[in-house]
Each structure stands twice: as C-alpha cells, then as structure tokens.
Design an enzyme around this catalytic site. Structure first.
Site, short mmCIF file in Angstrom:
data_model
loop_
_atom_site.label_atom_id
_atom_site.label_comp_id
_atom_site.label_asym_id
_atom_site.label_seq_id
_atom_site.Cartn_x
_atom_site.Cartn_y
_atom_site.Cartn_z
N GLY A 183 0.82 -1.21 0.00
CA GLY A 183 0.00 0.00 0.00
C GLY A 183 0.85 1.25 0.00
O GLY A 183 2.07 1.18 -0.22
N ASN A 184 0.24 2.39 0.21
CA ASN A 184 1.00 3.64 0.28
C ASN A 184 0.39 4.54 1.36
O ASN A 184 -0.61 4.20 1.98
CB ASN A 184 1.05 4.32 -1.09
CG ASN A 184 -0.34 4.65 -1.59
OD1 ASN A 184 -1.04 5.46 -1.01
ND2 ASN A 184 -0.76 3.98 -2.67
N ARG A 185 1.01 5.71 1.53
CA ARG A 185 0.67 6.54 2.70
C ARG A 185 -0.42 7.58 2.43
O ARG A 185 -0.63 8.47 3.23
CB ARG A 185 1.94 7.23 3.18
CG ARG A 185 2.97 6.24 3.71
CD ARG A 185 4.35 6.87 3.74
NE ARG A 185 4.39 8.10 4.51
CZ ARG A 185 4.63 8.15 5.83
NH1 ARG A 185 4.86 7.06 6.48
NH2 ARG A 185 4.67 9.30 6.43
N SER A 186 -1.10 7.47 1.29
CA SER A 186 -2.10 8.50 0.98
C SER A 186 -3.28 8.42 1.96
O SER A 186 -3.82 7.34 2.21
CB SER A 186 -2.60 8.31 -0.45
OG SER A 186 -3.62 9.23 -0.70
N ALA A 232 -3.52 7.90 -5.07
CA ALA A 232 -2.19 7.31 -5.25
C ALA A 232 -2.43 5.86 -5.67
O ALA A 232 -2.81 5.01 -4.86
CB ALA A 232 -1.42 7.38 -3.95
#
Ligand code: CTP
Length: 400
Positions: free
Chosen positions: A208-211, A275
C-alpha cells in the site's frame, strides 16, 4: 457586522428532526436563521421547536404578518437558503416554480445561493420525474446534494438517506464563503479519485502507500459547493463520506480503474488525486503466507497495473472532457512533473513534493499546477481545500 441571514426551509419528511441539529449548528456558529417549514413538516416537528431553536417565529403560510410582505422579504434578504430535508414534492415544486406556501414563495424570490438536501425513499429519488427535477435545479445553479446511502425509515436501506447534519452544515459554510461567486460547476458531473490503492499479497497482507485521501476529499467537497454532481472513487480512506457526494469505495488499482472509467463515461472532468499502485503482486496467495524455519522468504514478483490517468487522457470518454493528474515527487519536482505531464497526456498536472513528513495525512499542501502550454500556477502552502479550489478555478473555464 450583521450576522449572515439564512433561511432554513423544512419540507415534510421524517428527516425534519435531523434538521433541528443543522439549525442548532447554524445558529451557534453566528448565523441569523429563520425557519420556514411547510405545513407537512409541522407533522414531524412542531412550530415551538423551530421557534425556540431559531429565536424567530416559524411561519408556514403567506397569510401571517402580511403587512411585512414575508413571501418577498424573507427570500430577498437571505444570504443563503437551505432546504433540508427536501422531499420529492418540494423538488418538483421548486423545479416548476410553484408558489403555494411561504417556502416555495421564498425560493422564487431568493437571489442568493440555494442548497437542497434531499431525503426520501430510494424509489422516489430514482424516479425519472425526481431525477429530471434535480437536473433542472442544478442546471439553474442550485446545489442539490446527492442523498447518502444507508438506513431509511423503517427497515429499508438504500440511497435516499439525509446526509449527516454536520456535513450539510459544512456545505452551507462553503457555499456562504463563496459569497456572490456563481456556482461555476452547476450542471456538471465531476469524478474525483482519492486515497491509496492496496494490492493484496494474501488474505491479510497488502502493498500500500501513505495516501490519506484528504486532498481528493477536499476536491469532492469544494466541487459540491460549486454546484457539481460529484462521484468520489475512494480507495481505502478512513475519512467519512462527504455530504452530497456519490462515493464508490474500492480497494485495488484494478477496481479503481473500473469504477473511474464507469463514472467518467458522462463526466465533464476527472481528477485523479488517488495514489494508484504502479505494481501489484503477480500472485495472490489464497492462504496466509507462512514463514518456515531455516528457509529464505520467497521474493515477491510484481506486475504492472493499468495506468488509469494515461488511459483516461488518451481515450476521452466524451469530447472536451478535462483530465487532471497529480504527481507526488521527492526530487527534481518541477522537471519530473513536466515530463510526467507530457507522458500522461492530461490537461493539468498538480505537482507536489512528498516525503516522510510532507503532504501525506497533513491538513495542508503546497503545489504547482502545470499545463501543457507551459503555464505554471503556484499554490502557496495552505489548506487542502484552497488547492482544491485552485484546481476547479483552472478546470472550470476549460469546460465546454
Ligand atoms: N496514476 C494512475 N494509474 C497508475 C498510477 C498513477 O492513474 N497506475 C495516476 C495518479 O492518480 C496520479 C498520476 O497518475 O494522478 C501520477 O502518479 P505517480 O504515481 O506520481 O506517477 P507514476 O506514473 O507512478 O510515475 P513515476 O513512477 O515515474 O513517479
């Protein structure tokens, strides 16, 4: 300075009791609110409640205090009219210009922005007559909130629920803050993607990502206040659904692509603030991946995800559709941004610098908006809603 004058129109639906909470928030935040209920609204909440909470008599008919010509004065003097809840009947009357009580007269005399917060059963909302009335009102510049999805009166669930009063209050605040500015997205459909996709490795793990989704949600909220019908494709955001927005929740990049392309079919503009993961695990393990003593972990093979922004830009769903991308960069921010704008083929690219402590999850943002003709619009450090408004300021004149 005089307090801003708001007319709270209440039509006859069970959600009238929730309008009491909206009224309380409006008065407590320093607005002078006059409640104009319809006769049917008084079956749900009585005159005494509206008068006590607003500090003004709540008048329903044009025949009371006739010497003050209330059917003209109340609408003329208002800075904002909000009809909450707005029933199917009220939307029909407003769309056709009927004027058989004080509220419908007020709607005809108001020169200020008007917000409708519809609440009704799903069948009534989806009925072609209601949908056409809503489209008419939006075309004329009214802000008509999409109802929320959830529990309706009785045991039913579906679309038609009254949005949370606190969220409606926020819409009113934004619309009032725009003052005399025209609702420049009235009659438009815009699609915004937000959040960050998650690409599953097994039933419990994902890449995943930090958005956080905050920038995309700010774009959705500001578009509502400017009169647009908004579809928000939200990937894994924990933020509450904004009032008046159609929210489609997705998990992966592939699901996001499907939801965005579907919503984009009739959209005037698409803003890709999400993102989106560029890669996903090549293999999804049906069972949890276990560690084994003495064995090295298997490397994770990745495959490319579809590039939704490039696809939207290359293959416009309708002529004149405006496509906006976001670029999160850590180095050579502007040079990378310009190259990305050319590569993706979108109409605008919002470039911001990201890092451990910048942008992600924060309430503020700073960016430069790039256009293919070389124009650069710097947006100074400030709330994400201010950046969102700048994006719409740039998109709105390009819409055909
Ligand atoms: N985007 C997309 N589909 C993808 C990846 C990104 O639609 N598979 C969109 C994002 O929503 C954003 C823009 O493309 O609007 C830029 O995303 P970014 O990840 O910054 O760019 P990349 O294409 O990943 O380029 P790079 O890896 O070189 O940074």
């Amino acid at each position: 300075m005089d307090k801003p004058k708001i007319v709270l129109g209440v039509s006859g639906g069970i959600a009238a009791y929730k309008a009491c909470e909206l009224l309380r928030r409006l008065t407590e935040s320093g607005h002078d609110v006059r409640v104009v209920p319809t006769e049917s609204a008084l079956h749900f909440v009585g005159e005494a409640t509206w008068s006590a909470l607003s500090g003004h008599p709540a008048v329903t008919q044009v025949w009371e205090t006739v010497h003050e010509v209330p059917h003209v004065r109340i609408g003329q003097q208002a800075d904002l009219v909000v009809v909450a809840p707005a029933t199917a009947d009220m939307l029909a009357k407003a769309a056709h210009g009927l004027a058989d009580d004080l509220l419908t007269n007020t709607l005809l005399t108001a020169r200020c922005p008007v917000v409708f917060a519809p609440a009704m059963h799903t069948e009534m909302w989806e009925n072609a007559a209601t949908q056409e009335n809503v489209a008419t009102l939006r075309r004329r510049g009214a802000v008509v909130l999409e109802p929320a999805v959830g529990r309706l009166t009785g045991v039913d669930t579906g679309k038609g629920r009254f949005p949370e009063p606190g969220e409606i209050f926020e819409v009113c605040r934004r619309v009032l803050a725009r003052g005399a500015q025209a609702p420049d997205l009235a009659g438009r459909h815009v699609v915004v993607s937000a959040g960050g996709t998650r690409e599953p490795l097994d039933p419990v793990r994902y890449l995943g990502n930090r958005s956080s989704g905050k920038q995309g949600y700010a774009l959705a909220r500001t578009a509502v206040a400017r009169g647009a019908r908004v579809t928000l494709v939200a990937a894994n955001s924990e933020l509450p659904d904004p009032a008046g927005v159609d929210v489609v929740h997705v998990g992966t990049a592939v699901q996001l692509r499907e939801a965005v392309l579907k919503a984009a079919a009739d959209a005037d503009a698409v803003v890709m603030a999400a993102a989106v993961a560029d890669f996903r695990p090549a293999r999804y393990a049906e069972g949890k991946i276990k560690k084994r003593d003495g064995q090295e972990p298997e490397p994770v093979a990745l495959v490319r995800n579809p590039d939704v922004l490039a696809e939207l830009s290359a293959d416009r769903a309708r002529p004149g559709q405006i496509v906006v991308g976001f670029a999160a960069e850590t180095d050579d921010v502007l040079a990378n941004g310009r190259a990305k704008l050319a590569r993706k083929g979108c109409d605008l690219l919002v470039v911001n610098e990201v890092g451990e402590r910048r942008t992600f999850g924060s309430e503020e943002n700073e960016a430069v908006v790039l256009a293919p003709d070389g124009t650069e619009t710097p947006v100074p450090h400030g709330p994400k809603e201010a950046l969102a408004d700048t994006v719409w300021d740039l998109v709105s004149p390009c819409l055909t």
